[in-house]
Design a protein around this motif. Sequence first.
Motif, PDB file in Angstrom:
ATOM      1  N   LEU A  55       0.597  -1.208  -0.045  1.00 37.17           N
ATOM      2  CA  LEU A  55       0.008   0.024   0.008  1.00 37.17           C
ATOM      3  C   LEU A  55       0.879   1.301  -0.039  1.00 37.17           C
ATOM      4  CD1 LEU A  55      -2.475  -1.085   2.720  1.00 37.17           C
ATOM      5  CD2 LEU A  55      -2.996  -1.324   0.257  1.00 37.17           C
ATOM      6  N   ASP A  56       0.316   2.233  -0.501  1.00 39.27           N
ATOM      7  CA  ASP A  56       1.017   3.633  -0.151  1.00 39.27           C
ATOM      8  C   ASP A  56       1.056   4.061   1.095  1.00 39.27           C
ATOM      9  OD1 ASP A  56       1.893   6.044  -1.313  1.00 39.27           O
ATOM     10  OD2 ASP A  56       0.120   7.003  -1.168  1.00 39.27           O
ATOM     11  N   GLU A  57       2.381   4.652   1.371  1.00 39.88           N
ATOM     12  CA  GLU A  57       2.757   4.885   2.859  1.00 39.88           C
ATOM     13  C   GLU A  57       1.668   6.019   3.553  1.00 39.88           C
ATOM     14  OE1 GLU A  57       6.521   5.868   3.878  1.00 39.88           O
ATOM     15  OE2 GLU A  57       7.475   4.060   2.740  1.00 39.88           O
ATOM     16  N   ASP A  58       1.198   6.769   2.782  1.00 39.05           N
ATOM     17  CA  ASP A  58       0.128   7.772   3.310  1.00 39.05           C
ATOM     18  C   ASP A  58      -1.326   7.480   3.203  1.00 39.05           C
ATOM     19  OD1 ASP A  58       2.247   9.644   3.329  1.00 39.05           O
ATOM     20  OD2 ASP A  58       2.042  10.432   1.375  1.00 39.05           O
ATOM     21  N   ASP A  59      -1.456   6.232   2.873  1.00 40.63           N
ATOM     22  CA  ASP A  59      -2.877   5.714   3.143  1.00 40.63           C
ATOM     23  C   ASP A  59      -3.161   5.690   4.539  1.00 40.63           C
ATOM     24  OD1 ASP A  59      -3.212   5.773   0.453  1.00 40.63           O
ATOM     25  OD2 ASP A  59      -2.916   3.431  -0.042  1.00 40.63           O
ATOM     26  N   ARG A  60      -4.278   5.307   4.896  1.00 48.27           N
ATOM     27  CA  ARG A  60      -4.756   5.215   6.144  1.00 48.27           C
ATOM     28  C   ARG A  60      -5.666   3.856   6.299  1.00 48.27           C
ATOM     29  NH1 ARG A  60      -4.022   9.459   9.088  1.00 48.27           N
ATOM     30  NH2 ARG A  60      -5.463   9.658  10.818  1.00 48.27           N
ATOM     31  N   ILE A  61      -5.053   3.081   7.297  1.00 53.49           N
ATOM     32  CA  ILE A  61      -5.806   1.696   7.240  1.00 53.49           C
ATOM     33  C   ILE A  61      -6.305   1.554   8.639  1.00 53.49           C
ATOM     34  CG2 ILE A  61      -4.165   0.546   5.408  1.00 53.49           C
ATOM     35  CD1 ILE A  61      -2.650  -0.590   7.826  1.00 53.49           C
ATOM     36  N   GLN A  62      -7.258   0.529   8.690  1.00 50.96           N
ATOM     37  CA  GLN A  62      -7.827   0.312  10.315  1.00 50.96           C
ATOM     38  C   GLN A  62      -6.601  -0.640  10.826  1.00 50.96           C
ATOM     39  OE1 GLN A  62     -11.525  -0.928  10.333  1.00 50.96           O
ATOM     40  NE2 GLN A  62     -12.470   0.623   9.085  1.00 50.96           N
ATOM     41  N   TYR A  63      -6.303  -0.390  12.417  1.00 55.38           N
ATOM     42  CA  TYR A  63      -5.234  -1.001  12.759  1.00 55.38           C
ATOM     43  C   TYR A  63      -5.893  -1.647  14.189  1.00 55.38           C
ATOM     44  CZ  TYR A  63      -0.831  -2.751  15.160  1.00 55.38           C
ATOM     45  OH  TYR A  63      -0.040  -3.293  15.435  1.00 55.38           O
ATOM     46  N   LYS A  64      -5.963  -2.755  14.769  1.00 48.09           N
ATOM     47  CA  LYS A  64      -6.834  -3.339  15.671  1.00 48.09           C
ATOM     48  C   LYS A  64      -5.774  -2.899  17.057  1.00 48.09           C
ATOM     49  CE  LYS A  64      -9.257  -6.891  17.869  1.00 48.09           C
ATOM     50  NZ  LYS A  64      -9.757  -8.334  17.649  1.00 48.09           N
ATOM     51  N   VAL A  65      -6.487  -2.222  17.988  1.00 44.31           N
ATOM     52  CA  VAL A  65      -5.764  -2.031  19.168  1.00 44.31           C
ATOM     53  C   VAL A  65      -6.781  -2.404  20.489  1.00 44.31           C
ATOM     54  CG1 VAL A  65      -4.765  -0.405  20.912  1.00 44.31           C
ATOM     55  CG2 VAL A  65      -4.501  -0.020  18.190  1.00 44.31           C
ATOM     56  N   GLY A  66      -6.102  -3.543  20.904  1.00 46.98           N
ATOM     57  CA  GLY A  66      -7.229  -4.214  22.113  1.00 46.98           C
ATOM     58  C   GLY A  66      -8.368  -4.573  21.239  1.00 46.98           C
ATOM     59  N   GLU A  67      -9.665  -4.197  21.480  1.00 48.10           N
ATOM     60  CA  GLU A  67     -10.837  -4.482  20.925  1.00 48.10           C
ATOM     61  C   GLU A  67     -11.299  -3.554  20.181  1.00 48.10           C
ATOM     62  OE1 GLU A  67     -13.564  -6.005  24.005  1.00 48.10           O
ATOM     63  OE2 GLU A  67     -12.107  -7.191  24.896  1.00 48.10           O
TER      64      GLU A  67
ATOM     65  N   PHE B 237     -10.767  -0.765  16.468  1.00 50.04           N
ATOM     66  CA  PHE B 237      -9.967  -0.468  15.224  1.00 50.04           C
ATOM     67  C   PHE B 237      -9.699   1.190  15.329  1.00 50.04           C
ATOM     68  CE2 PHE B 237     -11.513  -4.578  14.486  1.00 50.04           C
ATOM     69  CZ  PHE B 237     -10.436  -5.284  13.571  1.00 50.04           C
ATOM     70  N   ILE B 238      -8.643   1.396  15.056  1.00 51.99           N
ATOM     71  CA  ILE B 238      -8.197   2.804  14.946  1.00 51.99           C
ATOM     72  C   ILE B 238      -7.557   3.135  13.343  1.00 51.99           C
ATOM     73  CG2 ILE B 238      -7.977   3.359  17.155  1.00 51.99           C
ATOM     74  CD1 ILE B 238      -4.984   3.293  16.790  1.00 51.99           C
ATOM     75  N   PHE B 239      -7.858   4.253  12.865  1.00 53.76           N
ATOM     76  CA  PHE B 239      -7.162   4.567  11.399  1.00 53.76           C
ATOM     77  C   PHE B 239      -5.780   4.904  11.727  1.00 53.76           C
ATOM     78  CE2 PHE B 239     -11.799   4.671  10.168  1.00 53.76           C
ATOM     79  CZ  PHE B 239     -11.451   4.018   8.790  1.00 53.76           C
ATOM     80  N   MET B 240      -4.699   4.410  11.178  1.00 49.03           N
ATOM     81  CA  MET B 240      -3.682   4.677  11.138  1.00 49.03           C
ATOM     82  C   MET B 240      -2.882   4.735   9.800  1.00 49.03           C
ATOM     83  SD  MET B 240      -0.907   2.314  13.367  1.00 49.03           S
ATOM     84  CE  MET B 240      -1.878   2.697  14.858  1.00 49.03           C
ATOM     85  N   LYS B 241      -1.776   5.734   9.649  1.00 46.94           N
ATOM     86  CA  LYS B 241      -1.032   5.536   8.579  1.00 46.94           C
ATOM     87  C   LYS B 241      -0.189   4.194   8.316  1.00 46.94           C
ATOM     88  CE  LYS B 241      -0.146  10.305   7.578  1.00 46.94           C
ATOM     89  NZ  LYS B 241       0.879  11.404   7.326  1.00 46.94           N
ATOM     90  N   VAL B 242       0.029   3.902   7.062  1.00 48.20           N
ATOM     91  CA  VAL B 242       0.429   2.644   6.688  1.00 48.20           C
ATOM     92  C   VAL B 242       1.891   2.503   7.282  1.00 48.20           C
ATOM     93  CG1 VAL B 242       1.351   1.294   4.855  1.00 48.20           C
ATOM     94  CG2 VAL B 242      -0.796   2.119   4.396  1.00 48.20           C
ATOM     95  N   SER B 243       2.874   3.624   7.160  1.00 47.19           N
ATOM     96  CA  SER B 243       4.148   3.663   7.878  1.00 47.19           C
ATOM     97  C   SER B 243       4.203   3.298   9.240  1.00 47.19           C
ATOM     98  CB  SER B 243       4.787   5.007   7.412  1.00 47.19           C
ATOM     99  OG  SER B 243       4.114   6.108   7.972  1.00 47.19           O
ATOM    100  N   LYS B 244       3.280   3.890   9.978  1.00 45.92           N
ATOM    101  CA  LYS B 244       3.226   3.456  11.478  1.00 45.92           C
ATOM    102  C   LYS B 244       2.671   2.119  11.633  1.00 45.92           C
ATOM    103  CE  LYS B 244       1.454   5.901  15.851  1.00 45.92           C
ATOM    104  NZ  LYS B 244       0.625   6.930  16.314  1.00 45.92           N
ATOM    105  N   ALA B 245       1.702   1.546  10.837  1.00 45.73           N
ATOM    106  CA  ALA B 245       1.236   0.343  11.155  1.00 45.73           C
ATOM    107  C   ALA B 245       2.319  -0.793  10.851  1.00 45.73           C
ATOM    108  CB  ALA B 245       0.119   0.265  10.197  1.00 45.73           C
ATOM    109  N   ILE B 246       3.051  -0.426   9.870  1.00 44.90           N
ATOM    110  CA  ILE B 246       4.198  -1.261   9.530  1.00 44.90           C
ATOM    111  C   ILE B 246       5.339  -1.392  10.837  1.00 44.90           C
ATOM    112  CG2 ILE B 246       6.271  -1.518   8.232  1.00 44.90           C
ATOM    113  CD1 ILE B 246       4.460  -0.653   5.616  1.00 44.90           C
TER     114      ILE B 246
END
Length: 130
Positions: A60-72, A74-83
Amino acid sequence: MELLPDGQRNTATEVSWEDQQKINKFSTLINKKDEQLEVLEKLKVEKEYLDDLSMEIELLDEDDRIQYKVGEVFIFMKVSKAIAKIEAENEKLETRISGIDEIIEECDESLGDLKKQLYAKFGNNINLER
């Protein structure tokens, strides 16, 4: 009068308290090793999942935002931070896996020593194989 099959004779060796402690320790180590092997298998599956996830996200593009599960949740996070988070989690898993590998190796060494001692004393009168 003994009720053994033809051709066999009683070669029983008396089991001392120390011998019984070794047998008990052997059994405890087998159970511990089995538990650690189960945990290890689960961690390896989780690591494989994270590796696959990491490869998919890197496409994915680094500036895209994806849903990342934290606990129970989901939060939106940039791809680079998720990686970065996935890589950190992967390192934690690798550390846990290597720790469990060490525990299993220690169990194997102790089991080998106990097998030698018990087979030396009891020979074919004891079965320590699964």
